[in-house]
Design a protein around this motif. Structure first.
Motif, PDB file in Angstrom:
ATOM      1  N   LYS A  45      -9.280  -7.035  -0.199  1.00  0.00           N
ATOM      2  CA  LYS A  45      -8.175  -6.188  -0.653  1.00  0.00           C
ATOM      3  C   LYS A  45      -7.148  -6.935  -1.489  1.00  0.00           C
ATOM      4  O   LYS A  45      -6.523  -6.356  -2.378  1.00  0.00           O
ATOM      5  CB  LYS A  45      -7.495  -5.522   0.543  1.00  0.00           C
ATOM      6  CG  LYS A  45      -6.894  -6.504   1.552  1.00  0.00           C
ATOM      7  CD  LYS A  45      -6.433  -5.788   2.803  1.00  0.00           C
ATOM      8  CE  LYS A  45      -5.905  -6.778   3.847  1.00  0.00           C
ATOM      9  NZ  LYS A  45      -5.573  -6.096   5.119  1.00  0.00           N
ATOM     10  N   ILE A  81     -10.561   7.295   1.298  1.00  0.00           N
ATOM     11  CA  ILE A  81      -9.414   7.239   0.382  1.00  0.00           C
ATOM     12  C   ILE A  81      -8.157   6.807   1.133  1.00  0.00           C
ATOM     13  O   ILE A  81      -7.391   5.951   0.657  1.00  0.00           O
ATOM     14  CB  ILE A  81      -9.200   8.613  -0.288  1.00  0.00           C
ATOM     15  CG1 ILE A  81     -10.397   8.952  -1.178  1.00  0.00           C
ATOM     16  CG2 ILE A  81      -7.906   8.619  -1.111  1.00  0.00           C
ATOM     17  CD1 ILE A  81     -10.395  10.381  -1.685  1.00  0.00           C
ATOM     18  N   ASP A  82      -7.938   7.381   2.300  1.00  0.00           N
ATOM     19  CA  ASP A  82      -6.754   7.044   3.098  1.00  0.00           C
ATOM     20  C   ASP A  82      -6.716   5.561   3.432  1.00  0.00           C
ATOM     21  O   ASP A  82      -5.652   4.921   3.367  1.00  0.00           O
ATOM     22  CB  ASP A  82      -6.734   7.856   4.399  1.00  0.00           C
ATOM     23  CG  ASP A  82      -6.332   9.310   4.192  1.00  0.00           C
ATOM     24  OD1 ASP A  82      -5.706   9.610   3.156  1.00  0.00           O
ATOM     25  OD2 ASP A  82      -6.653  10.139   5.057  1.00  0.00           O
ATOM     26  N   ASN A 123      -5.754   3.426   0.363  1.00  0.00           N
ATOM     27  CA  ASN A 123      -4.323   3.556   0.108  1.00  0.00           C
ATOM     28  C   ASN A 123      -3.491   2.787   1.135  1.00  0.00           C
ATOM     29  O   ASN A 123      -2.458   2.201   0.809  1.00  0.00           O
ATOM     30  CB  ASN A 123      -3.919   5.031   0.112  1.00  0.00           C
ATOM     31  CG  ASN A 123      -4.382   5.769  -1.132  1.00  0.00           C
ATOM     32  OD1 ASN A 123      -4.510   5.170  -2.209  1.00  0.00           O
ATOM     33  ND2 ASN A 123      -4.641   7.058  -1.010  1.00  0.00           N
ATOM     34  N   SER A 124      -3.959   2.769   2.378  1.00  0.00           N
ATOM     35  CA  SER A 124      -3.198   2.107   3.445  1.00  0.00           C
ATOM     36  C   SER A 124      -3.165   0.587   3.290  1.00  0.00           C
ATOM     37  O   SER A 124      -2.245  -0.070   3.798  1.00  0.00           O
ATOM     38  CB  SER A 124      -3.784   2.467   4.814  1.00  0.00           C
ATOM     39  OG  SER A 124      -5.026   1.806   5.045  1.00  0.00           O
ATOM     40  N   GLY A 168      -3.202  -0.877   0.261  1.00  0.00           N
ATOM     41  CA  GLY A 168      -2.640  -1.178  -1.052  1.00  0.00           C
ATOM     42  C   GLY A 168      -3.635  -1.310  -2.177  1.00  0.00           C
ATOM     43  O   GLY A 168      -3.367  -1.997  -3.171  1.00  0.00           O
ATOM     44  N   LYS A 187      -5.655   0.525  -5.170  1.00  0.00           N
ATOM     45  CA  LYS A 187      -5.694   1.707  -6.026  1.00  0.00           C
ATOM     46  C   LYS A 187      -7.104   2.284  -6.021  1.00  0.00           C
ATOM     47  O   LYS A 187      -8.071   1.579  -6.294  1.00  0.00           O
ATOM     48  CB  LYS A 187      -5.292   1.326  -7.450  1.00  0.00           C
ATOM     49  CG  LYS A 187      -5.375   2.451  -8.466  1.00  0.00           C
ATOM     50  CD  LYS A 187      -5.029   1.940  -9.855  1.00  0.00           C
ATOM     51  CE  LYS A 187      -5.200   3.009 -10.901  1.00  0.00           C
ATOM     52  NZ  LYS A 187      -4.908   2.507 -12.265  1.00  0.00           N
ATOM     53  N   VAL A 188      -7.229   3.580  -5.692  1.00  0.00           N
ATOM     54  CA  VAL A 188      -8.560   4.167  -5.543  1.00  0.00           C
ATOM     55  C   VAL A 188      -8.745   5.370  -6.460  1.00  0.00           C
ATOM     56  O   VAL A 188      -7.867   6.228  -6.573  1.00  0.00           O
ATOM     57  CB  VAL A 188      -8.840   4.553  -4.063  1.00  0.00           C
ATOM     58  CG1 VAL A 188      -7.795   5.510  -3.529  1.00  0.00           C
ATOM     59  CG2 VAL A 188     -10.244   5.131  -3.897  1.00  0.00           C
ATOM     60  N   ASN A 189      -9.887   5.394  -7.163  1.00  0.00           N
ATOM     61  CA  ASN A 189     -10.270   6.473  -8.064  1.00  0.00           C
ATOM     62  C   ASN A 189     -11.588   7.069  -7.573  1.00  0.00           C
ATOM     63  O   ASN A 189     -12.250   6.502  -6.704  1.00  0.00           O
ATOM     64  CB  ASN A 189     -10.460   5.946  -9.489  1.00  0.00           C
ATOM     65  CG  ASN A 189      -9.344   5.029  -9.932  1.00  0.00           C
ATOM     66  OD1 ASN A 189      -8.183   5.387  -9.883  1.00  0.00           O
ATOM     67  ND2 ASN A 189      -9.712   3.815 -10.347  1.00  0.00           N
ATOM     68  N   LYS A 196      -5.032  12.556  -3.268  1.00  0.00           N
ATOM     69  CA  LYS A 196      -4.602  11.224  -2.838  1.00  0.00           C
ATOM     70  C   LYS A 196      -5.123  10.126  -3.753  1.00  0.00           C
ATOM     71  O   LYS A 196      -4.847   8.947  -3.536  1.00  0.00           O
ATOM     72  CB  LYS A 196      -5.069  10.975  -1.400  1.00  0.00           C
ATOM     73  CG  LYS A 196      -4.459  11.931  -0.379  1.00  0.00           C
ATOM     74  CD  LYS A 196      -5.024  11.701   1.011  1.00  0.00           C
ATOM     75  CE  LYS A 196      -4.409  12.670   2.020  1.00  0.00           C
ATOM     76  NZ  LYS A 196      -4.957  12.464   3.394  1.00  0.00           N
ATOM     77  N   LEU A 197      -5.896  10.508  -4.765  1.00  0.00           N
ATOM     78  CA  LEU A 197      -6.484   9.550  -5.691  1.00  0.00           C
ATOM     79  C   LEU A 197      -5.515   9.177  -6.807  1.00  0.00           C
ATOM     80  O   LEU A 197      -4.653   9.965  -7.201  1.00  0.00           O
ATOM     81  CB  LEU A 197      -7.749  10.143  -6.322  1.00  0.00           C
ATOM     82  CG  LEU A 197      -8.924  10.415  -5.389  1.00  0.00           C
ATOM     83  CD1 LEU A 197      -9.942  11.316  -6.075  1.00  0.00           C
ATOM     84  CD2 LEU A 197      -9.576   9.102  -4.955  1.00  0.00           C
ATOM     85  N   ALA A 198      -5.689   7.970  -7.348  1.00  0.00           N
ATOM     86  CA  ALA A 198      -4.922   7.565  -8.527  1.00  0.00           C
ATOM     87  C   ALA A 198      -5.495   8.208  -9.786  1.00  0.00           C
ATOM     88  O   ALA A 198      -4.753   8.510 -10.724  1.00  0.00           O
ATOM     89  CB  ALA A 198      -4.951   6.048  -8.661  1.00  0.00           C
TER      90      ALA A 198
END
Length: 343
Positions: free
Chosen positions: A85, A108-109, A112-113, A115, A117-119, A136-138
């Protein structure tokens, strides 16, 4: 104290990523053995798919590729993110069809938790069913490859009901002002469809319309976009005349296989990305098959397996594999782009 600790961790993270980026810049695509962690991870969290697109490179290679498809275990995914990460700049979730994974939102969660960035990349059929996860996606990329029911059936092998679902999903994203991308796979056969596609995009208002060039791998060479094809060049010229698109647009790459640049350009994907399937097997890039002999993320993969080193060596020596010759990803950064006003 919590805020101070957060700022220290953020500063430490920026330093780690900056140093990692510095090393990657000096080594890609030059060194066949790397000493950094590639910053872009792509996880095929499921190989299940609800379409059988006639131009899908996996279907072209193996018509039964989706028959025994599986799901990535959350624990494997969690372990990968926990380990890397600090180095991951971008994480892309894909398939198969990513929305078919029942734990997509959980994946996805977690990103994000920690740090990251997720697509995600999707065919869009299940947008409304997965709306809470998608928001919740970038970035959310809908690989549409169509502009009406007829083109959807022709280009994607889908049904009228699936096309209706896609339209309803895109309309919901538009109403919610969610930033998303529409992608279209451009071939010499469907090049004229771009005129209808640009009008279709004005209805649903994506942030970006991404026009990708078809990669034939070892089949259907006649569908490649080439500068020697007058039809292709005429359409591209007409599309580029317009300067007021209400969305960003990335043009397809048109190949000139007579130019020295065509043979000399080295693809950086085996240097700047990590491509993992649901079994945690690794691929050379996002367009080629995942194979255990290349590496497995649960078995101590170091990004420098003998297979990966051989692959990078071929590219450095300009010994292009057939699957790479007409891949537009080799020429990343050389596309023509238009930016919408205010974007």
């Amino acid at each position: 104290m919590k805020n101070l600790s957060f700022l220290k961790n953020l500063k430490r993270l920026k330093i780690v990523r900056s140093f990692n980026k510095f090393k990657s810049t000096r080594q890609e695509p030059k060194k066949v053995r790397i000493s950094y962690i590639p910053a872009n991870f792509t996880c095929t969290i499921t190989s299940k798919c609800n379409l059988r697109c006639p131009t899908c490179q996996y279907v072209l290679t193996d018509p039964n590729v989706f028959e025994n498809a599986g799901l990535m275990r959350f624990k494997d995914y969690q372990n990968i993110l926990d380990k890397y990460k600090r180095h991951i700049k971008s994480l892309t979730l894909t398939g198969g069809e990513v929305t078919l994974h029942p734990e997509m939102e959980k994946f996805i969660d977690y990103a994000n938790s920690v740090g990251v960035k997720v697509n995600a990349i999707s065919n869009g059929i299940l947008i409304k069913q997965k709306l809470s996860a998608i928001k919740k996606l970038a970035d959310f990329n809908v690989t549409l490859d169509a502009f009406d029911e007829q083109s959807f059936v022709r280009n994607r092998g889908g049904t009228a009901k699936q096309w209706e679902s896609i339209q309803a999903g895109l309309d919901q994203l538009r109403k919610d002002n969610f930033r998303f991308t529409i992608s279209f796979l451009v071939t010499s056969k469907n090049i004229e469809d771009l005129f209808q596609l640009t009008k279709f995009a004005e209805i649903y208002k994506p942030t970006t319309l991404r026009l990708n060039s078809f990669n034939p791998h070892s089949a259907k060479r006649d569908l490649v976009l080439t500068k020697s094809d007058p039809r292709v060049m005429q359409v591209i010229t007409e599309i580029m005349k317009r300067k007021d698109y209400p969305y960003n647009i990335k043009m397809p790459f048109v190949f000139d296989d007579q130019h020295p640049y065509f043979s000399n350009k080295i693809c950086a994907y085996p240097w700047n990305g990590v491509y993992i399937n649901e079994k945690c097997d690794v691929a050379y890039c996002c367009q080629l098959a995942h194979e255990a002999h290349i590496g497995n993320m649960t078995s101590g993969y170091t990004f420098n397996s003998p297979s990966m080193i051989r692959w990078r060596t071929m590219l450095v020596n300009h010994d292009l594999p057939v699957d790479c010759r007409f891949c537009h990803r080799r020429f990343k950064g050389d596309y023509s782009k238009f930016w919408a006003k205010g974007q």
